[in-house]
Design a protein around this motif. Structure first.
Motif, PDB file in Angstrom:
ATOM      1  N   LEU A 143       0.865  -1.178   0.000  1.00 54.04           N
ATOM      2  CA  LEU A 143       0.000   0.000   0.000  1.00 54.04           C
ATOM      3  C   LEU A 143       0.902   1.229   0.000  1.00 54.04           C
ATOM      4  N   GLN A 144       0.982   1.885  -1.146  1.00 52.84           N
ATOM      5  CA  GLN A 144       1.751   3.120  -1.249  1.00 52.84           C
ATOM      6  C   GLN A 144       0.838   4.265  -0.852  1.00 52.84           C
ATOM      7  N   MET A 145       1.246   5.006   0.156  1.00 54.02           N
ATOM      8  CA  MET A 145       0.432   6.098   0.684  1.00 54.02           C
ATOM      9  C   MET A 145       1.163   7.416   0.487  1.00 54.02           C
ATOM     10  N   ASN A 146       0.596   8.281  -0.307  1.00 55.82           N
ATOM     11  CA  ASN A 146       1.175   9.598  -0.570  1.00 55.82           C
ATOM     12  C   ASN A 146       0.254  10.692  -0.052  1.00 55.82           C
ATOM     13  N   SER A 147       0.807  11.888   0.075  1.00 55.37           N
ATOM     14  CA  SER A 147       0.033  13.051   0.527  1.00 55.37           C
ATOM     15  C   SER A 147      -0.750  12.725   1.804  1.00 55.37           C
ATOM     16  N   LEU A 148      -0.061  12.138   2.753  1.00 56.56           N
ATOM     17  CA  LEU A 148      -0.730  11.687   3.972  1.00 56.56           C
ATOM     18  C   LEU A 148      -1.276  12.861   4.774  1.00 56.56           C
ATOM     19  N   LYS A 149      -2.413  12.596   5.421  1.00 57.50           N
ATOM     20  CA  LYS A 149      -3.095  13.588   6.225  1.00 57.50           C
ATOM     21  C   LYS A 149      -3.221  13.080   7.662  1.00 57.50           C
ATOM     22  N   PRO A 150      -3.377  13.989   8.624  1.00 54.80           N
ATOM     23  CA  PRO A 150      -3.546  13.530  10.012  1.00 54.80           C
ATOM     24  C   PRO A 150      -4.697  12.542  10.170  1.00 54.80           C
ATOM     25  N   GLU A 151      -5.741  12.698   9.379  1.00 49.77           N
ATOM     26  CA  GLU A 151      -6.880  11.790   9.486  1.00 49.77           C
ATOM     27  C   GLU A 151      -6.598  10.388   8.946  1.00 49.77           C
ATOM     28  N   ASP A 152      -5.428  10.192   8.351  1.00 49.32           N
ATOM     29  CA  ASP A 152      -5.021   8.843   7.930  1.00 49.32           C
ATOM     30  C   ASP A 152      -4.407   8.063   9.086  1.00 49.32           C
ATOM     31  N   THR A 153      -4.212   8.722  10.219  1.00 52.14           N
ATOM     32  CA  THR A 153      -3.643   8.059  11.382  1.00 52.14           C
ATOM     33  C   THR A 153      -4.539   6.921  11.837  1.00 52.14           C
ATOM     34  N   ALA A 154      -3.971   5.718  11.942  1.00 51.34           N
ATOM     35  CA  ALA A 154      -4.734   4.534  12.322  1.00 51.34           C
ATOM     36  C   ALA A 154      -3.794   3.338  12.382  1.00 51.34           C
ATOM     37  N   VAL A 155      -4.312   2.234  12.874  1.00 43.05           N
ATOM     38  CA  VAL A 155      -3.636   0.955  12.719  1.00 43.05           C
ATOM     39  C   VAL A 155      -4.121   0.358  11.405  1.00 43.05           C
ATOM     40  N   TYR A 156      -3.196  -0.017  10.553  1.00 35.77           N
ATOM     41  CA  TYR A 156      -3.520  -0.567   9.241  1.00 35.77           C
ATOM     42  C   TYR A 156      -3.349  -2.083   9.273  1.00 35.77           C
ATOM     43  N   TYR A 157      -4.376  -2.762   8.769  1.00 32.97           N
ATOM     44  CA  TYR A 157      -4.396  -4.216   8.762  1.00 32.97           C
ATOM     45  C   TYR A 157      -4.450  -4.752   7.340  1.00 32.97           C
ATOM     46  N   CYS A 158      -3.730  -5.820   7.122  1.00 37.60           N
ATOM     47  CA  CYS A 158      -3.752  -6.515   5.841  1.00 37.60           C
ATOM     48  C   CYS A 158      -4.732  -7.685   5.922  1.00 37.60           C
ATOM     49  N   ASN A 159      -5.460  -7.907   4.856  1.00 35.30           N
ATOM     50  CA  ASN A 159      -6.392  -9.033   4.767  1.00 35.30           C
ATOM     51  C   ASN A 159      -6.150  -9.788   3.462  1.00 35.30           C
ATOM     52  N   ALA A 160      -6.239 -11.100   3.534  1.00 34.17           N
ATOM     53  CA  ALA A 160      -6.103 -11.913   2.327  1.00 34.17           C
ATOM     54  C   ALA A 160      -7.117 -13.049   2.355  1.00 34.17           C
ATOM     55  N   GLN A 161      -7.670 -13.343   1.187  1.00 34.01           N
ATOM     56  CA  GLN A 161      -8.645 -14.432   1.042  1.00 34.01           C
ATOM     57  C   GLN A 161      -8.222 -15.294  -0.144  1.00 34.01           C
ATOM     58  N   GLY A 162      -8.408 -16.587   0.006  1.00 34.13           N
ATOM     59  CA  GLY A 162      -8.068 -17.470  -1.102  1.00 34.13           C
ATOM     60  C   GLY A 162      -8.248 -18.917  -0.722  1.00 34.13           C
ATOM     61  N   LEU A 163      -7.475 -19.770  -1.359  1.00 38.43           N
ATOM     62  CA  LEU A 163      -7.564 -21.212  -1.126  1.00 38.43           C
ATOM     63  C   LEU A 163      -6.250 -21.722  -0.545  1.00 38.43           C
ATOM     64  N   GLU A 164      -6.370 -22.567   0.471  1.00 36.88           N
ATOM     65  CA  GLU A 164      -5.213 -23.165   1.129  1.00 36.88           C
ATOM     66  C   GLU A 164      -5.317 -24.684   1.039  1.00 36.88           C
ATOM     67  N   TYR A 165      -4.212 -25.329   0.649  1.00 34.21           N
ATOM     68  CA  TYR A 165      -4.220 -26.777   0.527  1.00 34.21           C
ATOM     69  C   TYR A 165      -4.020 -27.385   1.906  1.00 34.21           C
ATOM     70  N   LYS A 166      -4.965 -28.270   2.278  1.00 35.95           N
ATOM     71  CA  LYS A 166      -4.952 -28.848   3.626  1.00 35.95           C
ATOM     72  C   LYS A 166      -4.587 -30.329   3.622  1.00 35.95           C
ATOM     73  N   GLY A 167      -3.840 -30.763   2.642  1.00 29.19           N
ATOM     74  CA  GLY A 167      -3.371 -32.149   2.621  1.00 29.19           C
ATOM     75  C   GLY A 167      -4.164 -33.030   1.673  1.00 29.19           C
ATOM     76  N   THR A 168      -5.494 -32.907   1.715  1.00 32.52           N
ATOM     77  CA  THR A 168      -6.338 -33.704   0.825  1.00 32.52           C
ATOM     78  C   THR A 168      -7.322 -32.840   0.048  1.00 32.52           C
ATOM     79  N   GLU A 169      -7.432 -31.607   0.412  1.00 29.23           N
ATOM     80  CA  GLU A 169      -8.397 -30.740  -0.255  1.00 29.23           C
ATOM     81  C   GLU A 169      -7.992 -29.286  -0.100  1.00 29.23           C
ATOM     82  N   TRP A 170      -8.572 -28.470  -0.952  1.00 28.47           N
ATOM     83  CA  TRP A 170      -8.371 -27.029  -0.874  1.00 28.47           C
ATOM     84  C   TRP A 170      -9.526 -26.417  -0.068  1.00 28.47           C
ATOM     85  N   LYS A 171      -9.153 -25.543   0.839  1.00 28.42           N
ATOM     86  CA  LYS A 171     -10.164 -24.890   1.666  1.00 28.42           C
ATOM     87  C   LYS A 171     -10.015 -23.375   1.597  1.00 28.42           C
TER      88      LYS A 171
END
Length: 124
Positions: A81-109
């Motif tokens: 996440l490239q953040m330019n022209s930052l403002k005081p109101e951008d102050t926060a804790v930023y979290y990353c989220n990812a969704q997809g498929l994970e191989y669990k040995g016998t199947e994808w979940k």
């Protein structure tokens, strides 16, 4: 289990820039959608930017359009996440989220994972 680790947060003056990184690791997996969210003190977590369809589609919150850019390096399993022209109101804790498929040995979940968060403070 897929794990996400953010880095790149810190203190920056108004008008400055920061680049956040989120690296995914752990097992065999395929990421479909990734996103950055943020949560300021006393406020609900909100979507900042998101990619879908393996990175083919992106969307941004109105408050960051034209200032923030989300991108991903599939080979490195990392989203930025490239953040330019930052403002005081951008102050926060930023979290990353990812969704997809994970191989669990016998199947994808389906998985939906979150990083631990990184603090971004915009202040003079």
């Amino acid at each position: 289990q897929v794990q996400l680790a953010e880095s790149g947060g810190g203190l920056v003056q108004p008008g400055g820039s920061l680049r956040l990184s989120c690296a995914a690791s752990g097992g065999i997996f395929s990421i479909d959608a990734t996103g950055w969210y943020r949560q300021a003190p006393g406020k609900q977590r909100e979507l900042v930017a998101r990619t879908m369809g393996g990175g083919a589609t992106t969307m941004y919150a109105d408050s960051v359009k034209g200032r923030f850019t989300i991108s991903r390096d599939n080979a490195k399993k990392t989203v930025y996440l490239q953040m330019n022209s930052l403002k005081p109101e951008d102050t926060a804790v930023y979290y990353c989220n990812a969704q997809g498929l994970e191989y669990k040995g016998t199947e994808w979940k389906w998985f939906d994972g979150w990083g631990q968060g990184t603090q971004v403070t915009v202040s003079s």
